[in-house]
Design a protein around this motif. Structure first.
Motif: not given
Lengths: 418, 484, 131
Positions: A174, C62-64, A50, C122, C72-73, C124, B474, C75, A66, C95, A150
């Motif tokens: 990360r 990061t991811t949310v 990512i 986003a 579920r996440r 993705r 999170k 990027p 991605p 977060s 993921i």
């Protein structure tokens, strides 16, 4: 009876290499093309990468993994290339017959061309003989990256990372951003393995320690990792007695090397190269078996996805055109200072590239091309590192008239430290 | 309200499970208590997996007698448990005159007519990678290799199918031997039984001593191993034994039934819960393996591990009725050839139980275990058939070992079920392949959580505290994310 | 005569330049308004050092959490580089937010984060979960 499919091109693996080669085959006239992907999504490893660093050469933009994948997924949608997900290829014969399975059954593909683009896997703890217990909490960095990015699972609270290659550095950052304490990044070499940019943005930005010339020599914890022992190493990477130190942690991440995934290549009898760990390929990424091509990390670990795209496009074109090949003129081998060269076989030099991976970091370097003991061409490189392949257009190298074995070497001053 | 049984077996290793299977043939209420979360977690988990043939009996010992008794059980094991050892044969290798004298003594005992001493040339026709320092070998076609997990599980499944109960996470803390029945204490429950069989492996001596019996202290001797990638299949086709020394059978090189190559074990002093590999131990195994196969390809290693031998000073099995209670039987010092002898040990325990007054009435009907298909071992026709019956057979979950979702579901639902990743590994080989879980561990955690309807905190590698993850992203305040 | 704030703004930093693979060691000193860079072998290096001293920025990825999606996440990235010194605040903020499937690559998840004029997008496409 198995489902039978006759087609022009089958691409095994739907990551960046598979997508680019399939598109290239399409653009060069092939029409019945299948991509067989074992996951239920395209994009392969790009989905979990990512972070930015992709596409500077292909798109002139710096994209995240991605986003780069999305560009190709979009292009694929504009063709009638068939994508079969959740489909795992289990067999490939010398005659290019592919047998795959998915929940709908067994599938046999009879294709003019087969493109191998299965990517690579990670070196594991057992392969590098780290003694100690076998508790929960030992992960290869790529697996951890998938789980964090993921699935959203945190592997631990306090991590030691072995290996300062880019995957290790990226995961250091990360995990830090996810609230994990990264105790140290431990590197067996005397110099950084990954990109300087990643050292600055992943370690220095967050004040994470980098321990060069060290390795993990023991793992403690019967059920879950409780700590690791690190030791200083000498020039041959051997632990130096009485330099042991304990680092408390609950997770060990291993970023200690990637191996091209060539199980299917072996089944087909494709000749594999001992220094790239992938098939011997020519400048069009054709293997030594007619109609079988290999591109991306399955051929050799590339560090830039842009390079993967370039070579995969060559493979796709070759697969579509399936031309009669000229005889091999040059056989390339790595010499001193060089970890690998790809392609290892060159038929014609009017098009295509040569990729060279240094086996250490050099300053004021010269890449030397040698035949019969004589340097016939050399090129300067101010700085080169194992983490970045050096690329030359084949036509910019002054090849000798006579074919034969060519050795590629790098001479220069070693870089110690960062 | 205590639960009452005829027999309680303490310990779910290969011996405990063999006893359970044996007793399941009779009209009895039997319970097996295991401290860990699955069977096959102790000594049975880490050993050579060899069914030593009769050529290697140690005469005049309890182990020798029970080893011999065990060998006649294997046809029944094949029939009733659908479990089939791979008969590879073995070569015992001589490098000098003393070694050769040992081979001659084996030949003299002459357990099998088709076992013989071979010349170096003949030996290397059978095994081209054998050292050219070989002076002679003793070829015994009867030795076999098994997966120790699969044998233990076959016994356990067979026992469970025929009514034996299995309780896990049930560490036996002690016995109450005052009454006619024995009371067995575990943290969660107390049980009552007329007979108790202590088959607790590395803990059996302490358990016996705690119940007041005189048993010499246990010594723990570690053996380390290298496991090679299936790419090296064919390196050796038979088990290669060196001539045994005074302490052990020596460092072997052996094929495994799944197609890997195993080298080990060495013999080093350790303690009961130390299954860590060590540089010195691994170097000893290297040297031993290279002695037999000079070009042993260590660069094909996919895993290194260690097992502990529970050894008593006499180096023999110590199986006896407690002096503190006529219904308590102890099994101590069950080291090599414990795996091979397990059905023989079970039979002997049965005899002791009869002797102690237990009535063994044979059941009219025994349910035979049918082994669940292994996708990897099926031919293409069978694979197609399986997928047509259930699409889950077409979903590959473990690429290295070609394991499917159908097998994952089976492993989670069978009796005794897998409840940990290692439990899945023992049953269906996930994480046991060359990538050691790098691929399957991407998807398996979610798959297992969904199928078992459990949360992330219940995903375990092996033991209760071996959580795979600490939580989700999170949900943690990131105290350390401050860039400088 | 120096103002108090200027007198206080004397700073120096040791940096590694990331503009090219050379990785030159740079030293940058800030004395009030004046910035002196030593060790740079090219213009990009000087510029890099100045930026790092005055207003270091990074692309943050990061991811949310994404609800009802195939995964579920989600990027995400900062559309443009974001001030390094406020990254932990940004991460904290991210977060707490949840995206809702379907989300498309490039879609803005949060605008003008923390008032720094940088959007979060986003990276993705995540479609709605089919089951």
């Amino acid at each position: 009876m198995p489902h039978r499919i006759d087609c022009d091109v089958v691409v095994i693996g739907g990551g960046p290499a598979g997508m680019a080669s399939a598109l290239s085959a399409w653009n060069h006239g092939a029409r019945k093309i299948f991509i067989l992907e074992r996951n239920d999504y395209l994009g392969g490893i790009l989905n979990q990468c990512i972070h930015p660093g992709f596409g500077l050469q292909v798109f002139g933009e710096e994209l995240t993994g991605p986003e780069y994948a999305a560009r190709y997924i979009d292009q694929l949608a504009k063709t009638s290339i068939e994508v079969m997900t959740e489909t795992t290829v289990l067999d490939l014969t010398t005659n290019k017959k592919i047998t795959a399975v998915n929940p709908k059954g067994v599938w046999e593909f009879y294709s003019e061309s087969v493109i191998l683009s299965m990517g690579c896997r990670e070196k594991t703890r057992g392969m590098i003989f780290i003694p100690g217990f076998r508790p929960a909490g030992i992960y290869t960095a790529g697996l951890a990256q998938y789980l964090v990015n993921i699935e959203g699972y945190l592997p631990g609270k306090k991590v030691v990372i072995l290996g300062s290659g880019d995957i290790g550095l990226i995961m250091a950052r990360r995990l830090t951003l996810e609230g994990v304490k990264v105790e140290a990044v431990v590197e067996v070499r005397p110099s950084l393995s990954g990109l300087i940019r990643n050292y600055v943005q992943c370690l220095l930005d967050f004040e994470l320690p980098l321990l060069l010339s060290h390795t993990v020599t023991n793992i403690f914890g019967k059920e879950r990792v409780e700590g690791v022992e690190i030791s200083r190493v000498d020039q041959s990477w051997q632990p130096i007695p009485r330099t042991e130190r304990l680092l408390n942690c609950d997770t060990l991440l291993l970023s200690v090397g990637l191996l091209p995934e060539n199980e299917l290549s072996r089944k087909a009898g494709v000749s594999l190269c001992h220094f790239s760990h992938g098939p011997f390929v020519d400048e069009n990424f054709s293997t030594d078996l007619d109609g079988i091509y290999a591109c991306g990390n399955v051929a050799s670990v590339f560090d830039l996805v842009d390079y993967v795209t370039f070579v995969s496009q060559k493979a796709g074109q070759s697969a579509a055109e399936n031309r009669v090949k000229k005889p091999i003129k040059y056989q390339l081998n790595p010499g001193s200072g060089v970890g690998l060269v790809i392609p290892q076989r060159v038929r014609q030099v009017d098009d295509g590239w040569l990729f060279i991976r240094p086996d250490q970091s050099f300053r004021d370097g010269k890449v030397q091309f040698i035949t019969q003991g004589k340097v016939f061409d050399q090129k300067r490189v101010a700085v080169c590192r194992p983490s970045e392949m050096v690329r030359y257009d084949l036509k910019n190298i002054h090849w000798p008239e006579e074919g034969g074995e060519i050795i590629v070497e790098i001479v220069g001053s070693s870089i110690e430290g960062i | 309200m205590k639960k009452t049984y005829d027999v309680i077996i303490v310990g779910g290793g290969v011996v405990g499970c063999a006893i359970a299977w044996f007793l399941s043939h009779f009209d009895l209420k039997t319970l097996l208590l295991e401290r860990e979360l699955d069977v096959c977690c102790g000594v049975s988990k880490a050993n050579t997996g060899i069914i030593h043939s009769g050529s290697y009996l140690t005469p005049g010992t309890v182990k020798g007698k029970l080893h011999q008794g065990a060998l006649s059980w294997f046809p029944k094991i094949e029939k009733e448990l659908d479990f089939h050892p791979s008969v590879t044969g073995a070569l015992t290798v001589a490098f000098n005159q003393d070694d050769l004298n040992y081979l001659k003594s084996l030949k003299k005992i002459g357990r099998y007519d088709d076992a013989d001493i071979l010349s170096p040339q003949e030996s290397r026709i059978l095994e081209p990678n054998l050292s050219d320092r070989t002076v002679a070998t003793y070829y015994d076609p009867h030795a076999a290799v098994v997966s120790p997990f699969r044998l233990t599980l076959a016994f356990a499944e067979g026992a469970a199918l025929n009514g034996v109960e299995f309780h896990f996470d049930s560490s036996v803390e002690g016995f109450d031997l005052q009454g006619k029945k024995i009371i067995v204490h575990t943290p969660n429950e107390n049980y009552e039984a007329s007979y108790v069989v202590n088959a607790a492996g590395l803990s059996s001596v302490k358990m016996a001593q705690k119940s007041g019996d005189q048993v010499p202290d246990l010594s723990a001797f570690k053996g380390e191993y290298f496991l090679l990638d299936k790419e090296s299949q064919g390196l050796v086709k038979k088990i290669l034994y060196p001539v045994p020394n005074s302490v052990s059978k020596g460092i072997l090189v052996s094929p495994t039934p799944e197609g890997n190559i195993l080298a080990g074990p060495n013999f080093e002093s350790s303690c009961v819960d130390d299954t860590s590999t060590t540089p010195q131990g691994l170097n000893e195994v290297r040297a031993g393996a290279q002695k037999l196969v000079p070009r042993f390809p260590f660069n094909q290693t996919i895993q290194i591990f260690a097992g502990i031998r529970p050894t008593l000073p006499e180096r023999d099995f110590l199986i006896f009725v407690s002096k503190k209670h006529p219904g308590l039987i102890h099994l101590c010092g069950i080291e090599s050839p414990g795996l091979t002898a397990s059905p023989g040990i079970a039979e002997y325990v049965g005899e002791l139980l009869i002797q102690q007054g237990l009535s063994l009435k044979e059941k009219d009907q025994i349910i035979f275990r049918k082994a669940f298909p292994v996708f990897h071992d099926c031919d293409w026709e069978k694979r197609e058939e399986l997928i047509a019956q259930d699409p889950d057979w077409g979903q590959i979950v473990c690429r290295c070992e070609e394991v499917t979702l159908a097998e994952v579901k089976y492993a989670l639902n069978m009796n005794p079920p897998a409840r940990t990743m290692d439990g899945l590994k023992r049953r269906i080989r996930v994480t046991a392949g060359r990538c050691q879980g790098s691929f399957c561990q991407m998807h398996l955690p979610s798959i297992v959580m969904n199928l078992l309807n459990i949360g992330i905190q219940d995903l375990l590698k092996s033991d209760k505290n071996s959580n795979l993850f600490v939580g989700e992203t999170k949900k943690v305040v990131n105290a350390h994310a401050t860039p400088h | 005569m120096l103002k108090l704030s200027e007198a206080q703004s004397k700073e120096s930093k040791q940096l590694i330049c990331t503009s090219c693979p050379m990785g030159c060691s740079l030293r940058v000193e800030k004395d009030g308004e004046k910035i002196v860079v030593t060790g740079a072998k090219c213009k990009r290096g000087s510029q890099y050092a100045q930026d790092e001293m005055l207003n270091p920025k990074r692309t943050v990825t990061t991811t949310v959490v994404v609800m009802n999606g195939e995964i579920r996440r989600l990027p995400v990235r900062t559309k443009n580089p974001f001030p390094l010194r406020r990254i932990s605040e940004l991460i904290q903020f991210l977060s707490t937010i949840e995206a809702e499937a379907p989300v498309h690559v490039g879609q803005v998840i949060a605008t003008n984060s923390l008032g720094e004029g940088v959007d979060i997008i986003a990276t993705r496409t995540v479609l709605k979960r089919s089951k």
